[in-house]
Design a protein around this motif. Structure first.
Motif, PDB file in Angstrom:
ATOM      1  N   GLU A   9      44.551  28.432  47.679  1.00  0.00           N
ATOM      2  CA  GLU A   9      44.968  29.764  48.105  1.00  0.00           C
ATOM      3  C   GLU A   9      44.381  30.826  47.176  1.00  0.00           C
ATOM      4  O   GLU A   9      43.927  30.520  46.075  1.00  0.00           O
ATOM      5  CB  GLU A   9      46.495  29.871  48.107  1.00  0.00           C
ATOM      6  N   GLY A  10      44.429  32.067  47.630  1.00  0.00           N
ATOM      7  CA  GLY A  10      43.942  33.172  46.825  1.00  0.00           C
ATOM      8  C   GLY A  10      43.386  34.273  47.695  1.00  0.00           C
ATOM      9  O   GLY A  10      43.133  34.074  48.884  1.00  0.00           O
ATOM     10  N   GLY A  11      43.190  35.434  47.091  1.00  0.00           N
ATOM     11  CA  GLY A  11      42.663  36.581  47.821  1.00  0.00           C
ATOM     12  C   GLY A  11      41.175  36.467  48.072  1.00  0.00           C
ATOM     13  O   GLY A  11      40.549  35.429  47.838  1.00  0.00           O
ATOM     14  N   GLU A  12      40.609  37.563  48.562  1.00  0.00           N
ATOM     15  CA  GLU A  12      39.189  37.574  48.903  1.00  0.00           C
ATOM     16  C   GLU A  12      38.328  37.476  47.648  1.00  0.00           C
ATOM     17  O   GLU A  12      38.584  38.136  46.645  1.00  0.00           O
ATOM     18  CB  GLU A  12      38.856  38.853  49.679  1.00  0.00           C
ATOM     19  N   GLY A  13      37.301  36.613  47.712  1.00  0.00           N
ATOM     20  CA  GLY A  13      36.380  36.468  46.594  1.00  0.00           C
ATOM     21  C   GLY A  13      36.939  35.695  45.414  1.00  0.00           C
ATOM     22  O   GLY A  13      36.408  35.779  44.308  1.00  0.00           O
ATOM     23  N   ALA A  14      37.979  34.909  45.646  1.00  0.00           N
ATOM     24  CA  ALA A  14      38.620  34.179  44.547  1.00  0.00           C
ATOM     25  C   ALA A  14      37.863  32.919  44.137  1.00  0.00           C
ATOM     26  O   ALA A  14      38.119  32.367  43.076  1.00  0.00           O
ATOM     27  CB  ALA A  14      40.063  33.819  44.915  1.00  0.00           C
ATOM     28  N   ARG A 145      32.530  40.492  44.471  1.00  0.00           N
ATOM     29  CA  ARG A 145      31.915  39.180  44.687  1.00  0.00           C
ATOM     30  C   ARG A 145      31.466  38.976  46.122  1.00  0.00           C
ATOM     31  O   ARG A 145      30.466  38.305  46.378  1.00  0.00           O
ATOM     32  CB  ARG A 145      32.890  38.071  44.297  1.00  0.00           C
ATOM     33  N   ILE A 146      32.216  39.500  47.082  1.00  0.00           N
ATOM     34  CA  ILE A 146      31.890  39.230  48.479  1.00  0.00           C
ATOM     35  C   ILE A 146      30.871  40.204  49.064  1.00  0.00           C
ATOM     36  O   ILE A 146      30.465  40.053  50.212  1.00  0.00           O
ATOM     37  CB  ILE A 146      33.162  39.237  49.364  1.00  0.00           C
ATOM     38  N   LYS A 147      30.447  41.170  48.280  1.00  0.00           N
ATOM     39  CA  LYS A 147      29.461  42.137  48.776  1.00  0.00           C
ATOM     40  C   LYS A 147      28.155  41.481  49.188  1.00  0.00           C
ATOM     41  O   LYS A 147      27.442  41.974  50.055  1.00  0.00           O
ATOM     42  CB  LYS A 147      29.193  43.219  47.724  1.00  0.00           C
TER      43      LYS A 147
END
Length: 207
Positions: A9-14, A145-147
């Motif tokens: 589990e975790g948010g975006e880009g974890a 990170r997700i860019k």
């Protein structure tokens, strides 16, 4: 012997993709059979729901509708994939599970934990993860990170900072409330350090 269920589990880009490789490798090194699934998704029908939920063109939908769709996909995954594998003694690694609904719909969409708990009791009354690894990273770091991801942000990744911060705090609250089953991993560390922390949690909880 029943298999173990490990959720990432975790948010975006974890960094759940990296964590997945670590968990899979740890299980393989011990000769344990494992199966990887994800949510929403995991079955052909559930993957169709996933596409709808993550597509930015879906736009805004009612939070309760979103929650119900998540649990519709989850039910299919539980019945067709997760429970049969566990019954055969296969460890299941799930990329998100019901904690994601507590975080994203309960926290992010501000529905609160009660409707999530009610649906969890209906959809998987006798199933809960043996270990939940919460990969924690500040929202701004995760978004940076997700860019570079191909195709641009999905419907959740493109959400406002306030929403994503509520998601993060909901995860941390769940972890504090259930320390026996949850391990918070500092995902701002180096890949090597994160991997070491994950392996330590697996050794402590599942070995």
């Amino acid at each position: 012997m029943k298999g173990k269920m490990i959720c990432l589990e975790g948010g975006e880009g974890a960094g759940k993709s990296t964590a997945l490789k670590v968990v899979t490798g740890w299980l393989e090194a011990r000769g344990r059979r494992s199966l990887v699934t994800r949510e929403p998704g995991g079955t052909p029908f559930a993957e169709k729901i996933r596409k709808l939920l993550l597509d930015p063109q879906t736009g805004e939908i009612d939070p309760v509708t979103e929650l119900l769709l998540m649990f519709a996909a989850r039910r299919e995954n539980v019945v067709d994939v997760i429970e049969p594998a566990l019954a055969e003694g296969i460890d299941v690694i799930c990329d998100r599970f019901t904690d994601a609904s507590y975080a994203y719909q309960g926290g992010g969409r501000e529905l609160g934990p009660e409707p999530v708990g009610v649906l969890a009791g209906l959809v998987h009354p006798d199933l809960q993860p043996d270990l939940v690894l919460v990969l924690d990273v500040p929202v701004d770091v995760g978004l940076e990170r997700i860019k570079t991801r191909r195709g641009g942000p999905d419907r959740f990744e493109g959400s406002r900072m306030a929403f994503l911060e509520r998601v993060r705090q909901a995860y941390l609250e769940r972890a504090r409330a259930h320390p026996d089953r949850y391990a918070v991993i500092d995902a701002t560390l180096t890949i090597k350090e994160v991997a070491a922390a994950i392996r330590q949690s697996l050794e402590e909880r599942l070995a």
